[in-house]
Enzyme design. Sequence first.
Site, PDB file in Angstrom:
ATOM      1  N   ARG A 175       0.815  -1.220   0.000  1.00 22.87           N
ATOM      2  CA  ARG A 175       0.000   0.000   0.000  1.00 22.87           C
ATOM      3  C   ARG A 175       0.847   1.269   0.000  1.00 22.87           C
ATOM      4  O   ARG A 175       0.474   2.275   0.610  1.00 22.87           O
ATOM      5  CB  ARG A 175      -0.975   0.019   1.181  1.00 22.87           C
ATOM      6  N   SER A 252     -10.970   0.596   3.479  1.00 20.52           N
ATOM      7  CA  SER A 252     -10.198   0.197   4.658  1.00 20.52           C
ATOM      8  C   SER A 252      -9.470   1.410   5.229  1.00 20.52           C
ATOM      9  O   SER A 252      -8.649   2.015   4.541  1.00 20.52           O
ATOM     10  CB  SER A 252      -9.194  -0.889   4.287  1.00 20.52           C
ATOM     11  N   GLU A 355      -4.558   3.995   6.183  1.00 20.94           N
ATOM     12  CA  GLU A 355      -4.297   3.771   4.760  1.00 20.94           C
ATOM     13  C   GLU A 355      -4.514   5.032   3.932  1.00 20.94           C
ATOM     14  O   GLU A 355      -3.738   5.309   3.021  1.00 20.94           O
ATOM     15  CB  GLU A 355      -5.168   2.630   4.228  1.00 20.94           C
TER      16      GLU A 355
END
Length: 363
Positions: A175, A252, A355
């Site tokens: 990520r 998320s 995130e």
Amino acid sequence: MSEVPQSTSDVHPDAECHLSRYTTLRLGGWATRVVTATSADDLVRGVREAGDRGERILVLAGGSNVVIGDAGFPGTVVLVRSRGLKVIETDTDTVTVRVEAGEPWDELVAHTVANEWSGLECLSGIPGSTGATPIQNVGAYGQEVAETITGVQVYDRVTGTTARIEARDCGFSYRSSIFKRSDRWVVLSVDFRLARSPLSGPVRYAELARALDVAVGDRVPLAKARAAVLRLRAGKGMVLDAADPDTWSVGSFFTNPVLDRAGYERLRERAADVGEPPSWPGTDGTVKVSAAWLIDKSGFGKGHPGPAGVVTISTKHTLALTHRSGTARTEDLVRLAREIRRGVQARFGVTLHPEPVLVNCAL
């Protein structure tokens, strides 16, 4: 390129300068100026001109992976609305496509599936734009874009030039990428090399394999893989739906923690009374652990803190923090995220990391 007039203390800012309308969370304050770029040239010009004026710059596309503070953004927001896809290379087995940064991601995935180009099908239903995918190294259900990206066309704000950054130089990791770690580069377009095949790549994710009723490692028709992913995501509130507050989120909110072996063993000891943490071993000796499990086992279940909350954990998925009303503020969301992070740290000794990109706010 169109521009919304600059707001001042003497003139009420135009509604188009309120950033809540450009984020999937429907949160965020005012911007000084909003500029819309409908081409790569527009995007370069908008960023360059704002830089020449000495203004702060925020490049914003789908707004699905950003949290903007209640104070907004004191500078120019450049909205990426460039569209288009073209085949730049093809052979018997593969096709390479160049996709403009503002192309809606799921429309691209649908196009690749319809044309029997394999490699993105498990990334169906992810909101946002194509240009955002290399920034986050977007991934889901066993695929991530680092596997198919061959290069990224960028505007370099330091040198004032455009360039192509090869995939090997993008610093892709879980990520993350060089584009997330620095705002030096503005993504203009992305090149993907895809397999010419009516079948998906090997299904790697156990949950998806179960949904497809196949074994991990099997291949299935692209359309079947896409449909299964869309069903799974919708069941978790991860497909945008204007009528469903569970989708008013950034997906998320926390990444799955990646622990070294010693850290993982300490976690197992602290979790002995609630079960084995779901985990995925890495090739480098690290172990990725389910953030959703950690959150749930720390006492933060779906819907926390309850139906009266203006922001809550999704009623469908513990990793998503959702905006439930028109009265919430970003600070309400940040407060909930802090509560969860502190709770997980206290219970398991693991620190969760957000995130999405945080703009003018912090946990």
